[in-house]
Write a protein that holds these residues in place. Structure first.
Motif, mmCIF file in Angstrom:
data_model
loop_
_atom_site.group_PDB
_atom_site.id
_atom_site.type_symbol
_atom_site.label_atom_id
_atom_site.label_comp_id
_atom_site.label_asym_id
_atom_site.label_seq_id
_atom_site.Cartn_x
_atom_site.Cartn_y
_atom_site.Cartn_z
ATOM 1 N N ILE A 180 0.833 -1.210 0.000
ATOM 2 C CA ILE A 180 0.000 0.000 0.000
ATOM 3 C C ILE A 180 0.867 1.259 0.000
ATOM 4 C CG2 ILE A 180 -1.666 1.344 1.348
ATOM 5 C CD1 ILE A 180 -2.797 -1.338 2.359
ATOM 6 N N LEU A 181 1.877 1.297 0.854
ATOM 7 C CA LEU A 181 2.727 2.488 0.962
ATOM 8 C C LEU A 181 3.543 2.720 -0.310
ATOM 9 C CD1 LEU A 181 3.980 2.093 4.650
ATOM 10 C CD2 LEU A 181 2.324 3.750 3.778
ATOM 11 N N SER A 182 4.031 1.639 -0.919
ATOM 12 C CA SER A 182 4.819 1.798 -2.151
ATOM 13 C C SER A 182 3.957 2.319 -3.291
ATOM 14 C CB SER A 182 5.466 0.473 -2.545
ATOM 15 O OG SER A 182 4.481 -0.479 -2.910
ATOM 16 N N TYR A 183 2.686 1.950 -3.268
ATOM 17 C CA TYR A 183 1.753 2.464 -4.284
ATOM 18 C C TYR A 183 1.467 3.944 -4.039
ATOM 19 C CZ TYR A 183 -2.502 3.195 -6.988
ATOM 20 O OH TYR A 183 -3.438 3.695 -7.856
ATOM 21 N N ILE A 184 1.274 4.321 -2.777
ATOM 22 C CA ILE A 184 0.950 5.710 -2.437
ATOM 23 C C ILE A 184 2.123 6.640 -2.716
ATOM 24 C CG2 ILE A 184 0.417 7.290 -0.531
ATOM 25 C CD1 ILE A 184 -1.191 5.006 0.742
ATOM 26 N N PHE A 185 3.325 6.247 -2.265
ATOM 27 C CA PHE A 185 4.470 7.153 -2.326
ATOM 28 C C PHE A 185 5.303 7.023 -3.606
ATOM 29 C CE2 PHE A 185 3.553 6.993 2.221
ATOM 30 C CZ PHE A 185 3.640 8.338 2.562
ATOM 31 N N LEU A 186 5.306 5.833 -4.220
ATOM 32 C CA LEU A 186 6.141 5.632 -5.407
ATOM 33 C C LEU A 186 5.339 5.237 -6.638
ATOM 34 C CD1 LEU A 186 9.155 3.687 -3.814
ATOM 35 C CD2 LEU A 186 8.968 6.143 -4.256
ATOM 36 N N ASP A 187 4.034 5.079 -6.474
ATOM 37 C CA ASP A 187 3.157 4.700 -7.587
ATOM 38 C C ASP A 187 3.627 3.399 -8.245
ATOM 39 O OD1 ASP A 187 0.913 5.051 -9.157
ATOM 40 O OD2 ASP A 187 1.994 6.156 -10.720
ATOM 41 N N GLU A 188 4.074 2.443 -7.423
ATOM 42 C CA GLU A 188 4.567 1.172 -7.952
ATOM 43 C C GLU A 188 3.409 0.281 -8.400
ATOM 44 O OE1 GLU A 188 8.860 0.620 -5.712
ATOM 45 O OE2 GLU A 188 7.152 -0.571 -5.035
ATOM 46 N N LEU A 189 3.692 -0.528 -9.411
ATOM 47 C CA LEU A 189 2.668 -1.406 -9.974
ATOM 48 C C LEU A 189 2.313 -2.536 -9.011
ATOM 49 C CD1 LEU A 189 3.996 -1.773 -13.625
ATOM 50 C CD2 LEU A 189 1.990 -0.474 -12.907
ATOM 51 N N ILE A 190 1.034 -2.874 -9.009
ATOM 52 C CA ILE A 190 0.568 -4.026 -8.240
ATOM 53 C C ILE A 190 -0.103 -4.976 -9.229
ATOM 54 C CG2 ILE A 190 -0.881 -4.843 -6.352
ATOM 55 C CD1 ILE A 190 -0.773 -2.036 -5.166
ATOM 56 N N THR A 191 0.607 -6.026 -9.616
ATOM 57 C CA THR A 191 0.082 -6.974 -10.604
ATOM 58 C C THR A 191 -0.719 -8.076 -9.916
ATOM 59 O OG1 THR A 191 2.011 -8.432 -10.529
ATOM 60 C CG2 THR A 191 2.107 -6.544 -12.040
ATOM 61 N N ASP A 192 -1.433 -8.851 -10.718
ATOM 62 C CA ASP A 192 -2.204 -9.981 -10.183
ATOM 63 C C ASP A 192 -1.288 -10.989 -9.505
ATOM 64 O OD1 ASP A 192 -4.520 -8.857 -11.133
ATOM 65 O OD2 ASP A 192 -4.573 -10.041 -12.980
ATOM 66 N N LYS A 193 -0.107 -11.197 -10.066
ATOM 67 C CA LYS A 193 0.823 -12.163 -9.476
ATOM 68 C C LYS A 193 1.360 -11.677 -8.128
ATOM 69 C CE LYS A 193 2.348 -14.789 -13.506
ATOM 70 N NZ LYS A 193 3.489 -15.337 -14.263
ATOM 71 N N VAL A 194 1.532 -10.369 -7.998
ATOM 72 C CA VAL A 194 1.961 -9.807 -6.715
ATOM 73 C C VAL A 194 0.916 -10.100 -5.643
ATOM 74 C CG1 VAL A 194 2.314 -7.647 -5.442
ATOM 75 C CG2 VAL A 194 3.450 -7.992 -7.635
ATOM 76 N N LEU A 195 -0.362 -9.874 -5.964
ATOM 77 C CA LEU A 195 -1.437 -10.105 -5.000
ATOM 78 C C LEU A 195 -1.596 -11.592 -4.687
ATOM 79 C CD1 LEU A 195 -4.124 -7.596 -6.332
ATOM 80 C CD2 LEU A 195 -2.592 -7.315 -4.380
ATOM 81 N N THR A 196 -1.462 -12.438 -5.705
ATOM 82 C CA THR A 196 -1.566 -13.884 -5.482
ATOM 83 C C THR A 196 -0.418 -14.386 -4.608
ATOM 84 O OG1 THR A 196 -2.625 -14.156 -7.648
ATOM 85 C CG2 THR A 196 -1.709 -16.135 -6.617
#
Length: 295
Positions: A258-274
């Motif tokens: 969550i923090l990397s998405y908020i502060f660095l706009d990093e991608l969250i792929t389906d494989k990351v979540l799985t």
């Protein structure tokens, strides 16, 4: 140990947020500093709150006592190596991947505990949890969009860094009769001693001009994610015990993503979540087996 109250759960969440925030701050720090410099600054600034607490509580620091070699070895394995390896790896991979890879530490601890301790042997539930958790990591490495030939080695270094924490924990059993604050302060001192010549001769950070963002990040990594986090961990362990404190393992990768998405706009792929889900399920079964033994 007392029954957890609202304040205890609040402190646990704060600790998870602090440790999770380390990953995107490491990413920012790598824009100006090399991995050895980041490791050195982390242990240097991290030692300040710990040593101040020891001074305030009149806890003797035994860094140079007859057990100095244990403090030196643990400082190298538990601080110098993982701090360097994680910073090295995060430079080339997304920080949210590092959060997931580092969350395997309890799984690795279970594997090593089976071979190096008498009371932590595998059973069916533990084995099932380990297999599920590590299958998630294998699956994560199959995400060619985020992990490829260019950064595969870097991702492995982060995984190796998490293993160093586990080995350091096993080594710490050799001096388990000493106060946590004394052990932490002593290994921080030895980590600084080890890193001074390395950072001086290899990276020479005084020859660079770091950005304000990177400078703030390394100070934060030291004072907050290292020093303050350890002190907060001490309090939780003292009041609520290891089982309660270990629940932080579930929260760190979630907050890290969550923090990397908020502060660095990093991608969250389906494989990351799985992969994240598999690791969390694995942790659940491993801890469930551990709880059964205690009760």
């Amino acid at each position: 140990m007392r029954q957890p109250k609202l304040i205890d759960y609040t402190l646990l969440i704060i600790l998870a947020l602090i440790w999770a925030s380390a990953f995107f701050n490491i990413k920012i720090a790598t824009e100006s500093f090399g991995p050895i410099t980041i490791a050195f600054l982390r242990v240097f600034f991290g030692s300040i709150p710990v040593l101040l607490l020891c001074f305030y509580k009149k806890i003797k620091i035994e860094a140079f006592s007859k057990d100095w070699y244990w403090f030196a070895i643990i400082g190298f394995v538990n601080l110098v190596l993982p701090f360097f390896l994680i910073a090295y790896g995060v430079k080339s991979v997304q920080s949210n991947l590092a959060a997931i890879l580092m969350s395997t530490t309890p799984l690795s601890s279970t594997v090593l505990g089976h071979f190096f301790t008498k009371n932590e042997k595998f059973d069916f539930i533990k084995t099932f949890g380990i297999l599920i958790g590590f299958s998630g990591i294998v699956y994560l490495f199959s995400d060619n969009f985020l992990i490829n030939d260019n950064n595969f080695f870097s991702a492995l270094m982060i995984l190796l860094g998490s293993t160093c924490y586990v080995i350091g924990g096993v080594l710490t059993l050799k001096i388990s009769d000493k106060k946590n604050e004394n052990v932490t302060g002593s290994i921080l001192i030895w980590a600084i001693i080890i890193l001074i010549p390395l950072v001086s001769f290899i990276e020479k950070p005084w020859e660079t001009t770091p950005s304000i963002e990177s400078s703030i990040s390394v100070v934060y990594l030291g004072l907050v994610s290292t020093g303050l986090a350890w002190l907060l961990r001490f309090r939780i362990l003292k009041n609520n015990g290891l089982i309660f404190q270990s629940q932080v393992s579930y929260l760190i990768p979630i907050f890290g993503i969550i923090l990397s998405y908020i502060f660095l706009d990093e991608l969250i792929t389906d494989k990351v979540l799985t992969s994240l889900l598999a690791v969390l399920v694995g942790l659940y079964f491993v801890k469930k087996a551990g709880n059964k033994k205690i009760t």
